[in-house]
Design a protein around this motif. Structure first.
Motif, PDB file in Angstrom:
ATOM      1  N   TRP A 159      36.601  38.242  12.463  1.00  0.00           N
ATOM      2  CA  TRP A 159      36.932  39.676  12.526  1.00  0.00           C
ATOM      3  C   TRP A 159      37.422  40.049  13.933  1.00  0.00           C
ATOM      4  O   TRP A 159      38.443  40.718  14.098  1.00  0.00           O
TER       5      TRP A 159
ATOM      6  N   LEU B 239      32.024  37.246  11.454  1.00  0.00           N
ATOM      7  CA  LEU B 239      32.183  38.251  12.516  1.00  0.00           C
ATOM      8  C   LEU B 239      33.157  37.746  13.587  1.00  0.00           C
ATOM      9  O   LEU B 239      33.942  38.516  14.144  1.00  0.00           O
TER      10      LEU B 239
ATOM     11  N   ALA C 158      40.992  44.684   8.962  1.00  0.00           N
ATOM     12  CA  ALA C 158      39.771  45.215   8.345  1.00  0.00           C
ATOM     13  C   ALA C 158      39.207  46.437   9.055  1.00  0.00           C
ATOM     14  O   ALA C 158      38.011  46.522   9.355  1.00  0.00           O
TER      15      ALA C 158
ATOM     16  N   ALA D 122      23.991  45.253   7.507  1.00  0.00           N
ATOM     17  CA  ALA D 122      23.828  44.281   6.416  1.00  0.00           C
ATOM     18  C   ALA D 122      22.363  43.865   6.275  1.00  0.00           C
ATOM     19  O   ALA D 122      21.837  43.764   5.160  1.00  0.00           O
TER      20      ALA D 122
ATOM     21  N   TRP E  60      28.775  57.697  -0.568  1.00  0.00           N
ATOM     22  CA  TRP E  60      28.294  57.491   0.807  1.00  0.00           C
ATOM     23  C   TRP E  60      28.420  58.750   1.646  1.00  0.00           C
ATOM     24  O   TRP E  60      28.014  58.758   2.796  1.00  0.00           O
TER      25      TRP E  60
ATOM     26  N   SER F 154      24.265  37.466   5.346  1.00  0.00           N
ATOM     27  CA  SER F 154      23.437  37.786   6.513  1.00  0.00           C
ATOM     28  C   SER F 154      22.009  37.248   6.425  1.00  0.00           C
ATOM     29  O   SER F 154      21.407  36.941   7.444  1.00  0.00           O
TER      30      SER F 154
ATOM     31  N   VAL G 131      29.623  39.838   4.842  1.00  0.00           N
ATOM     32  CA  VAL G 131      28.507  39.800   5.804  1.00  0.00           C
ATOM     33  C   VAL G 131      27.191  40.062   5.079  1.00  0.00           C
ATOM     34  O   VAL G 131      26.186  39.391   5.327  1.00  0.00           O
ATOM     35  N   VAL G 132      27.213  41.026   4.167  1.00  0.00           N
ATOM     36  CA  VAL G 132      25.993  41.322   3.392  1.00  0.00           C
ATOM     37  C   VAL G 132      25.569  40.090   2.588  1.00  0.00           C
ATOM     38  O   VAL G 132      24.389  39.723   2.555  1.00  0.00           O
ATOM     39  N   ASP G 133      26.571  39.418   1.962  1.00  0.00           N
ATOM     40  CA  ASP G 133      26.260  38.218   1.163  1.00  0.00           C
ATOM     41  C   ASP G 133      25.542  37.159   1.994  1.00  0.00           C
ATOM     42  O   ASP G 133      24.640  36.471   1.519  1.00  0.00           O
TER      43      ASP G 133
ATOM     44  N   GLY H 178      35.114  49.422  -2.220  1.00  0.00           N
ATOM     45  CA  GLY H 178      33.848  49.492  -1.482  1.00  0.00           C
ATOM     46  C   GLY H 178      32.707  49.905  -2.392  1.00  0.00           C
ATOM     47  O   GLY H 178      31.601  49.371  -2.324  1.00  0.00           O
TER      48      GLY H 178
ATOM     49  N   PHE I 261      38.166  45.974   4.941  1.00  0.00           N
ATOM     50  CA  PHE I 261      36.958  46.396   5.663  1.00  0.00           C
ATOM     51  C   PHE I 261      35.725  46.230   4.768  1.00  0.00           C
ATOM     52  O   PHE I 261      34.712  45.630   5.162  1.00  0.00           O
ATOM     53  N   PHE I 262      35.857  46.741   3.545  1.00  0.00           N
ATOM     54  CA  PHE I 262      34.712  46.676   2.630  1.00  0.00           C
ATOM     55  C   PHE I 262      34.447  45.234   2.197  1.00  0.00           C
ATOM     56  O   PHE I 262      33.302  44.847   1.977  1.00  0.00           O
TER      57      PHE I 262
ATOM     58  N   LEU J 273      29.743  47.216  -2.665  1.00  0.00           N
ATOM     59  CA  LEU J 273      28.554  47.489  -1.827  1.00  0.00           C
ATOM     60  C   LEU J 273      27.524  48.357  -2.558  1.00  0.00           C
ATOM     61  O   LEU J 273      27.839  49.174  -3.350  1.00  0.00           O
TER      62      LEU J 273
ATOM     63  N   LEU K 186      30.641  44.868  15.841  1.00  0.00           N
ATOM     64  CA  LEU K 186      30.168  43.821  14.937  1.00  0.00           C
ATOM     65  C   LEU K 186      28.649  43.677  14.875  1.00  0.00           C
ATOM     66  O   LEU K 186      28.105  43.468  13.780  1.00  0.00           O
TER      67      LEU K 186
ATOM     68  N   TRP L 178      21.745  52.034   1.409  1.00  0.00           N
ATOM     69  CA  TRP L 178      22.517  52.352   2.631  1.00  0.00           C
ATOM     70  C   TRP L 178      22.058  53.671   3.226  1.00  0.00           C
ATOM     71  O   TRP L 178      22.556  54.077   4.276  1.00  0.00           O
TER      72      TRP L 178
ATOM     73  N   LEU M 164      32.647  43.544   5.040  1.00  0.00           N
ATOM     74  CA  LEU M 164      31.268  44.042   5.058  1.00  0.00           C
ATOM     75  C   LEU M 164      30.461  43.383   3.926  1.00  0.00           C
ATOM     76  O   LEU M 164      29.314  42.954   4.133  1.00  0.00           O
TER      77      LEU M 164
END
Lengths: 558, 249
Positions: B196, B193, B164, A177, A67, B182, B178-180, B245, B171-172, B249, A170, A186, B175
């Motif tokens: 969090w 969120l 996080a 996402a 990244w 969203s 959230v990706v799963d 991460g 944190f990862f 990700l 957030l 990304w 994230l």
């Protein structure tokens, strides 16, 4: 040259590590390492900025692995230069300012980390890296504002900032996402490229650019203290003065930077630009009104920043993205200087205010207005026409086609009002030679306007060299021509009639009606309580904590 | 069918959903030894995630809603807590319930590890504070920052890891969750969120209550060597986060 930017970011990090390990041995002298490494970082950013000015072809990416990818583009070059410069000034200033404070080494470590986080934030070309930097800035600011661990008020206000920043973090997580889901990467470069190809992608039943643009705007609003999420800003003055300077000069501008970074999204999200315009305009007005009604000079400065941030977001809202960058840099220099000078000015002003007893002094300090006045109608016409002509000509000579951009026309109105206000104030001043005074004021105004127009235009060419993209941004921010024309006509009529009425009532000394005085009183009471927002938030927080406490007790803390 | 139900019931106990969570909190709170508590936290989260993962179970909407409500409920209740030990337990319950959002997606075990590791480290630190001051309670006016600066610094690091902040593994994980979710479910995403932000709020209150306050005598800080070991542990945690991460990700 590709390793220049990573080195710029690495130097503050190395400085933080060295300060951590050497502080016990070197004592206060450890700050010299920080200053030296930040100075080196600034020198490298200067080189980078210089090569950017000499001409880069668009945007390049420096891939360090995973990244860790950074943009090498005009935006990151100028912002890295500004951040490193401000940071260097704050470092040098803090060496003596913080000398008697506990946690000297901790302060420099945090300052170094903050510099690194800001540098990454403005140059990250990967969403995860951007998120990491964005989160870090929030938590580091919290720790810096709460540097005095013995002061409960400082901690309380640091917490308010932290919480607001978290609220702002957030939406950006969600935006990231959604973008990842849509494009499977990304990398911002790839995302922007694919977004341009398929802007019709949807999320939650709405176009993806609109949803992402909205979420990014929310993050920007929280970080740049827009109305409703602004209450943290005026109360952060309990932190050390160098932190206030850094915050008002740089950190609070992050909203404008973020919006600029996501400019390719906003080309397809005109609705969100309109929202930004409204929020920014409202914030600018509310911030300025609150600034004028504060009795506490530091809070007044805080609200002044809020007003400026509102203006910056509004500039983005009209499509003038590069102007927002110019604005945030200019405001940062101005406000940073004010904060760093504040202590010295207050100390010397106690002995002597240093203001010569001349026309300006009698007008501003003694509030004595001129006895002899010029004819009111002539002055009203003069007040309205001269700034308008100067503004029009200055813009016309810089860019002939500026009238085609709705955003530029809207911003002209602000210049017009400012110019009119200046002449109105001059009209009230007592002067031995009024003609000379007016001439000087007009020459100053003209120079400022020409300078502003020329620099703004230069920024436009520097940050967004692609003319089609610049045009697309203004087009996205525009509204239907008929609505725009009606709006401009109405606004012009309000301004013209307003000024004529002001001059007329001043001259005839018309008394204000009772209802107007009452309304003004009520308005003043509301404003002096800062629209009761702080009270509402405090009460809401108490209700949330109280409710949780009652449930905990009811369930036996299980 | 019955084995599926048994697996599900096991998962609901290990990644506790309300009201099973009441039992979990009662058990965890009674364990005085911080290291044992840390181990048990991981023991609960990891097998719970393993059960869900093994069963390839995708929770129906009502169950996901139940899990998210549990997660938000405990995150909200944690805001009013003053006791650090109980706070860790509440956050563990909230985290466990959040893991249900990752069911049916890749890397659930790693996510459990991501949320569990910072909690385990925090639990050990809380025990260190309790040993020195009798309790890790915000109402006790500990003023840890001046009383025990090294311990206080580690406490802050642990708090940040639990809520996080980058580059903590949590944190990862958050994230990734959230990706799963969203694009699947807006309410679940909002719940994640919401947790969090509530975690952050409660942590800042705990920090202000335990670490901050007018200067006091330096009392019983941890030895420099031990602080270095814990410091290295946090550096390791950060490194784990980055590796995690990369996988998630």
């Amino acid at each position: 040259m590709t390793l220049l930017l990573p080195s710029v970011v690495a130097l503050p990090l190395i400085s933080a590590v060295l300060t951590f390990f050497l502080s016990a041995r070197m004592g206060r002298k450890v700050s010299e390492i920080s200053v030296a490494l930040i100075a080196l970082s600034f020198a490298l950013t200067t080189l980078e900025f210089w090569s950017a000015i000499r001409g880069w072809e668009g945007r390049a990416e420096i891939v360090l692995g995973g990244w860790l990818t950074l943009f090498r583009d005009p935006l990151s070059a100028i912002l890295a230069w500004v951040i490193a410069g401000f940071s260097l000034i704050v470092h040098v200033y803090s060496r003596r300012y913080m000398a008697d404070e506990p946690g000297y080494a901790r302060f420099f470590i945090l300052l170094n980390l903050m510099t690194a986080a800001l540098l990454v934030m403005v140059s990250a070309s990967n969403l995860i890296l951007l998120l990491i930097a964005w989160h870090f800035v929030g938590v580091l600011l919290y720790l810096l504002l709460g540097q005095d661990l013995h002061s409960r008020p400082a901690q309380r206000h640091a917490f308010t900032t932290f919480f607001t920043y978290r609220l702002g973090d957030l939406p950006m997580v969600l935006a990231a996402a959604l973008l990842f889901h849509a494009y499977g990467t990304w990398s911002l470069t790839e995302i922007f490229a694919r977004l341009g190809d398929t802007p019709q992608t949807t999320a939650f039943g709405l176009p993806l650019p609109v949803v992402v643009g909205f979420l990014i705007a929310l993050s920007a609003f929280a970080r740049s203290a827009q109305f409703l999420v602004h209450t943290w800003l005026p109360y952060t003055m309990n932190g050390p003065t160098p932190v206030s300077a850094l915050m008002h000069a740089g950190i609070v501008n992050a909203g404008g930077v973020l919006v600029n970074r996501f400019a390719p999204v906003y080309v397809h999200a005109g609705e969100i630009l309109h929202l930004m315009f409204v929020v920014g305009l409202f914030t600018a007005i509310v911030g300025s009104v609150l600034m004028l009604t504060q009795h506490d000079i530091k809070k007044s400065l805080g609200y002044s920043t809020m007003g400026q941030m509102g203006f910056m977001i509004m500039e983005c809202g009209v499509g003038a993205f590069s102007l927002a960058i110019y604005h945030l840099i200019a405001h940062g220099m101005f406000k940073g200087t004010m904060f760093l000078n504040a202590a010295g000015v207050i100390r010397s002003a106690r002995r002597d205010d240093g203001v010569p007893a001349e026309d300006l002094y009698t007008f501003i300090v003694e509030r004595q207005v001129a006895r002899r006045r010029r004819p009111w109608l002539a002055m009203a016409i003069f007040t309205l026409t001269v700034p308008a002509v100067i503004l029009f000509l200055a813009h016309y000579f810089v860019e002939q086609a500026f009238m085609e951009k709705q955003g530029a026309v809207i911003l002209l109105f602000f210049g017009w009002m400012t110019g009119a206000q200046l002449i109105f104030a001059t009209y009230h001043m007592r002067a031995e030679n009024p003609l000379r005074l007016f001439s000087l004021i007009l020459v100053s105004f003209t120079i400022v306007v020409i300078g502003y127009s020329a620099i703004a235009h230069t920024f436009d060419l520097y940050l967004y060299p692609d003319e089609a993209f610049r045009k697309a941004l203004y087009t996205a921010a525009g509204v239907k021509l008929i609505y725009f024309d009606v709006f401009v006509a109405l606004l012009a009529a309000v301004i013209v009639l307003g000024w004529i009425f002001t001059y007329y009532s001043e001259r005839k000394r018309l008394p204000a009606p009772v209802w107007s005085r009452r309304l003004r009183g009520m308005f003043y009471a509301t404003v002096s309580r800062e629209f009761f927002l702080g009270d509402v938030y405090a009460r809401t927080a108490r209700a949330v904590i109280g409710g949780a406490g009652r449930i905990n007790a009811m369930l036996g803390w299980r | 069918m019955s084995s599926d139900l048994a697996l599900l019931a096991g998962a609901a106990l290990l990644l506790p959903l309300f009201p099973f969570s009441i039992l979990a909190v009662a058990v965890f709170e009674r364990i005085g030894n911080g290291t044992l508590r840390s181990l048990l936290l991981l023991v609960c989260l990891l097998p719970g995630a393993a059960v869900l993962d093994r069963a390839g179970f995708i929770p129906p909407d009502w169950m996901l809603a139940w899990a998210m409500l549990t997660a938000v409920f405990y995150a909200w209740r944690a805001v009013a807590l003053q006791d650090a030990r109980l706070w860790v337990v509440f956050l563990a319950v909230s985290s466990g319930a959040l893991l249900w959002a990752g069911a049916g997606h890749d890397g659930l075990l790693w996510k459990a590890l991501g949320l569990g590791l910072p909690l385990a480290m925090m639990s050990v630190l809380v025990e260190l504070i309790e040993r020195r001051f009798g309790a890790a309670h915000a109402g006790m006016d500990l003023r840890l920052a001046t009383a025990a600066p090294k311990l206080s610094a580690l406490f802050v690091a642990a708090l940040l890891a639990v809520i996080a902040m980058p580059v903590s593994p949590s944190f990862f994980t958050m994230l990734a969750l959230v990706v799963d979710q969203s694009r699947l479910s807006a309410p679940t995403t909002l719940a994640i969120l919401g947790c969090w932000i509530l975690w952050s709020w409660s942590a800042a209150r705990l920090f202000a209550g335990i670490a901050v306050g007018p200067r006091r005598e330096r009392t019983d800080d941890i030895p420099a060597g031990l602080a270095r070991i814990y410091g290295a542990g946090f550096v390791g945690l950060g490194a784990t986060g980055i590796v995690l991460g990369g996988m998630l990700l």
